[in-house]
Design a protein around this motif. Structure first.
Motif, PDB file in Angstrom:
ATOM      1  N   UNK B  65       0.864  -1.195   0.000  1.00 20.66           N
ATOM      2  CA  UNK B  65       0.000   0.000   0.000  1.00 20.66           C
ATOM      3  C   UNK B  65       0.894   1.236   0.000  1.00 20.66           C
ATOM      4  N   UNK B  66       0.284   2.381  -0.176  1.00 21.93           N
ATOM      5  CA  UNK B  66       1.048   3.620  -0.222  1.00 21.93           C
ATOM      6  C   UNK B  66       1.464   3.949  -1.649  1.00 21.93           C
ATOM      7  N   UNK B  67       2.296   4.966  -1.791  1.00 22.10           N
ATOM      8  CA  UNK B  67       2.678   5.387  -3.148  1.00 22.10           C
ATOM      9  C   UNK B  67       4.138   5.826  -3.205  1.00 22.10           C
ATOM     10  N   UNK B  68       4.682   5.718  -4.412  1.00 24.74           N
ATOM     11  CA  UNK B  68       6.052   6.170  -4.697  1.00 24.74           C
ATOM     12  C   UNK B  68       5.982   7.045  -5.948  1.00 24.74           C
ATOM     13  N   UNK B  69       6.609   8.191  -5.896  1.00 28.95           N
ATOM     14  CA  UNK B  69       6.645   9.049  -7.092  1.00 28.95           C
ATOM     15  C   UNK B  69       8.065   9.548  -7.308  1.00 28.95           C
ATOM     16  N   UNK B  70       8.479   9.600  -8.589  1.00 31.08           N
ATOM     17  CA  UNK B  70       9.769  10.190  -8.953  1.00 31.08           C
ATOM     18  C   UNK B  70       9.499  11.459  -9.754  1.00 31.08           C
ATOM     19  N   UNK B  71       9.988  12.560  -9.262  1.00 34.84           N
ATOM     20  CA  UNK B  71       9.775  13.855  -9.922  1.00 34.84           C
ATOM     21  C   UNK B  71       8.294  14.079 -10.231  1.00 34.84           C
ATOM     22  N   UNK B  72       7.444  13.662  -9.313  1.00 34.55           N
ATOM     23  CA  UNK B  72       6.014  13.894  -9.463  1.00 34.55           C
ATOM     24  C   UNK B  72       5.264  12.826 -10.238  1.00 34.55           C
ATOM     25  N   UNK B  73       5.981  11.880 -10.841  1.00 35.92           N
ATOM     26  CA  UNK B  73       5.322  10.808 -11.602  1.00 35.92           C
ATOM     27  C   UNK B  73       5.131   9.592 -10.711  1.00 35.92           C
ATOM     28  N   UNK B  74       3.880   9.162 -10.577  1.00 36.65           N
ATOM     29  CA  UNK B  74       3.581   8.015  -9.710  1.00 36.65           C
ATOM     30  C   UNK B  74       4.132   6.734 -10.352  1.00 36.65           C
ATOM     31  N   UNK B  75       4.972   6.037  -9.646  1.00 39.49           N
ATOM     32  CA  UNK B  75       5.566   4.800 -10.178  1.00 39.49           C
ATOM     33  C   UNK B  75       5.237   3.605  -9.295  1.00 39.49           C
ATOM     34  N   UNK B  76       4.285   3.782  -8.389  1.00 35.81           N
ATOM     35  CA  UNK B  76       3.955   2.695  -7.470  1.00 35.81           C
ATOM     36  C   UNK B  76       3.644   1.425  -8.267  1.00 35.81           C
ATOM     37  N   UNK B  77       4.341   0.377  -7.951  1.00 36.92           N
ATOM     38  CA  UNK B  77       4.158  -0.931  -8.593  1.00 36.92           C
ATOM     39  C   UNK B  77       4.422  -0.922 -10.108  1.00 36.92           C
ATOM     40  N   UNK B  78       5.138   0.080 -10.552  1.00 34.61           N
ATOM     41  CA  UNK B  78       5.600   0.065 -11.944  1.00 34.61           C
ATOM     42  C   UNK B  78       6.759  -0.934 -12.034  1.00 34.61           C
ATOM     43  N   UNK B  79       6.904  -1.585 -13.185  1.00 28.68           N
ATOM     44  CA  UNK B  79       8.005  -2.546 -13.348  1.00 28.68           C
ATOM     45  C   UNK B  79       9.345  -1.843 -13.156  1.00 28.68           C
TER      46      UNK B  79
END
Lengths: 317, 241
Positions: B65-79
């Motif tokens: 759960x929760x979220x991760x973003x790089x430079x404002x782009x959400x990458x949560x569970x992105x490969x």
């Protein structure tokens, strides 16, 4: 072409050597580079053989021999490649044990289908009627020509494997094989790289199966034997899974030794060729795998020689 | 250095309420922090969840759960491969090189993405790690621990990252390499403008180069703080010693 000097059985023995060499080279790309332990080599090869045979015999093609062969061989290649893609996808998240069982299971399915779908494949009785895509008059000339054509195909497979070692795709495959998690962080899809490799190598195995069908001119269920997988794996493990020449050296020391040297040049008692020798061959191949894995798992030729390759390609940086 | 509290600048990394782990076992619990243009150190004892945090940030294991973003782009569970394409370089603690490949090949596989010429990127890596220039033909599996770490770091730099995730880069290194490596990390941040998330057990050295710090304890992160504000008592509490 006068081939009276050449024993017909020797042509077939050489064909087996070339054919297993081709399969060994393809297994090298799967196991040696990408660490996909394919125990179902005979499944992809057999699928190509049967797809070719069924397409050749069950469809009324409005073409001559050459085009009929080319289209049926293309069908065999595509069917085997598609199977490689599906099997590769199914095993993509499995560990080595799962991959072994999964590919072995695929080969078993191919054998069961070939046995039970009698209307298409002829089942246990098989089907005859496959032929060479040319007519020179003499069977021996046909077979010798086919041996040369198959050799050319295997040379192409060798060149492809040789080039893969020198390409970014090859480096990615080695990276995926060594550490898939780390490879995924490089910005390329490890799964896509592995699926592409499975598709290409399985398709080529299917093509070799089709070429086998032409040589034996029939579909025989006995040909879908584990000995095909065993011969390719034993040769590669003996020669060295990580080296392109591993399959070549390994096949010369195993299949060529038994199917040419011992069968034709060693004076063995009558009857051994058909009974004792095939059994001894399997036993020796199995023993070779076990002994090599214990005492020299990297094979006779050893590890990849990436540093030497890099020096050749780039010189002193 | 960007103050993470400055809302006018999009943080390089934003982590909100992040929980992750392996299978059904949660290792990280509700971790939150942002990283600006800085060196952000995550400190903690063995088993605190530092490696789990970085592998989740790299996209190698999914977030619960929760979220991760790089430079404002959400990458949560992105490969992981997609995260890498967004500019995330990852250097794992163990098995950080491809042993069968040569040093040069290890570096070039890092350059499979991006548009700048390989030669240009290689030269920049050699500027940071000059020792690698003489070892290009060596098999990476035969390198020492410190050399392997340089190759792994160089490979990540070949990706032209904007965010670099370094998982205990000095673990197991000799004191000589240890000091050198921290200097290199600071240099990479300074000269390349890369935001760095660094996990470390070696608090003293990490505090020497980090701008801000978070202490991770049993998967729970402390409030991020300036490296200057970290006290021995805070570390003792975080490390539970």
């Amino acid at each position: 072409m006068n081939l009276d000097w050449l024993d017909a059985f020797l042509i077939f023995g050489a064909f087996k050597v070339i054919e297993i060499m081709g399969l060994g080279l393809l297994v090298h790309l799967q196991l040696g580079l990408t660490r996909v332990a394919n125990f179902g080599v005979v499944g992809f090869w057999g699928l190509g053989l049967y797809a070719f045979g069924v397409a050749y015999l069950k469809v009324d093609w409005p073409f001559g021999d050459v085009y009929q062969f080319l289209i049926c061989a293309a069908i065999a290649t595509i069917v085997a490649a598609a199977a490689g893609l599906v099997v590769g996808w199914l095993i993509s998240d499995l560990d080595d044990d799962g991959t072994l069982v999964g590919t072995l299971g695929f080969a078993t399915i191919v054998v069961i289908l070939a046995t039970t779908q009698q209307g298409l494949t002829g089942g246990a009785l098989g089907l005859g009627g496959l032929g060479f895509p040319y007519d020179f008059g003499r069977v021996k000339t046909h077979e010798f020509t086919w041996l040369l054509i198959t050799t050319a195909v295997v040379v192409l497979i060798f060149v492809y494997a040789w080039r893969v070692h020198r390409t970014p795709h090859g480096r990615l495959l080695i990276a995926v094989g060594a550490n898939e998690a780390l490879a995924r962080s490089l910005g390329k899809s490890a799964t896509a790289a592995r699926l592409r490799m499975m598709m290409v190598t399985s398709g080529a195995m299917g093509l070799l199966g089709a070429m086998h069908g032409v040589m034996v001119r029939s579909l025989e269920i006995n040909s879908l034997d584990v000995s095909v997988t065993l011969a390719a794996l034993a040769a590669l493990i003996l020669g060295g899974t990580a080296r392109v020449f591993g399959a070549v050296v390994g096949v010369l020391l195993t299949v060529a030794l038994f199917d040419i040297v011992i069968q034709f040049y060693i004076p063995i008692p009558d009857g051994w060729n058909t009974q004792a020798l095939p059994v001894a061959r399997e036993a020796v191949f199995g023993a070779a795998i076990v002994l090599m894995l214990i005492f020299r798992p990297q094979g006779l030729l050893g590890q990849m020689r990436r540093p030497a390759l890099m020096r050749r390609l780039h010189g002193d940086w | 250095m960007v103050n993470s509290g400055d809302t006018s600048v999009t943080p390089a990394v934003s982590v909100n309420g992040l929980s992750s782990g392996y299978g059904s076992v949660a290792v990280l619990h509700d971790v939150e922090f942002t990283v600006g243009h800085e060196i952000f150190a995550v400190l903690g004892a063995n088993g605190a969840g530092k490696t789990t945090l970085l592998t989740t940030l790299a996209g190698l294991i999914p977030a619960f759960s929760g979220s991760i973003a790089y430079h404002g782009t959400d990458v949560t569970n992105l490969a992981a491969s997609e995260s890498a394409r967004l500019g995330v370089g990852y250097v794992p603690q163990e098995a950080a090189v491809f042993p069968d490949l040569s040093v040069l090949e290890n570096l070039t596989v890092g350059g499979m993405i991006g548009t700048r010429p390989h030669e240009e990127r290689l030269e920049e890596v050699f500027e940071t790690f000059p020792d690698l220039r003489s070892k290009l033909d060596l098999r990476a599996g035969n390198l020492s621990g410190g050399e392997s770490r340089m190759v792994a770091c160089g490979r990540a730099l070949m990706q032209d990252p904007t965010v670099l995730l370094l998982d205990e880069p000095t673990a197991g290194l000799s004191p000589l390499y240890l000091e050198l490596f921290f200097e290199k990390v600071a240099e990479i941040h300074r000269t390349r403008g890369v935001s760095i998330v660094l996990t470390e057990q070696n608090a003293t050295q990490a505090l020497g180069i980090a701008d801000r710090v978070m202490v991770l304890s049993l998967g729970v992160g402390s409030e991020p703080m300036s490296a200057d504000a970290v006290t021995t008592d805070l570390l003792r509490e975080g490390y539970q010693i």
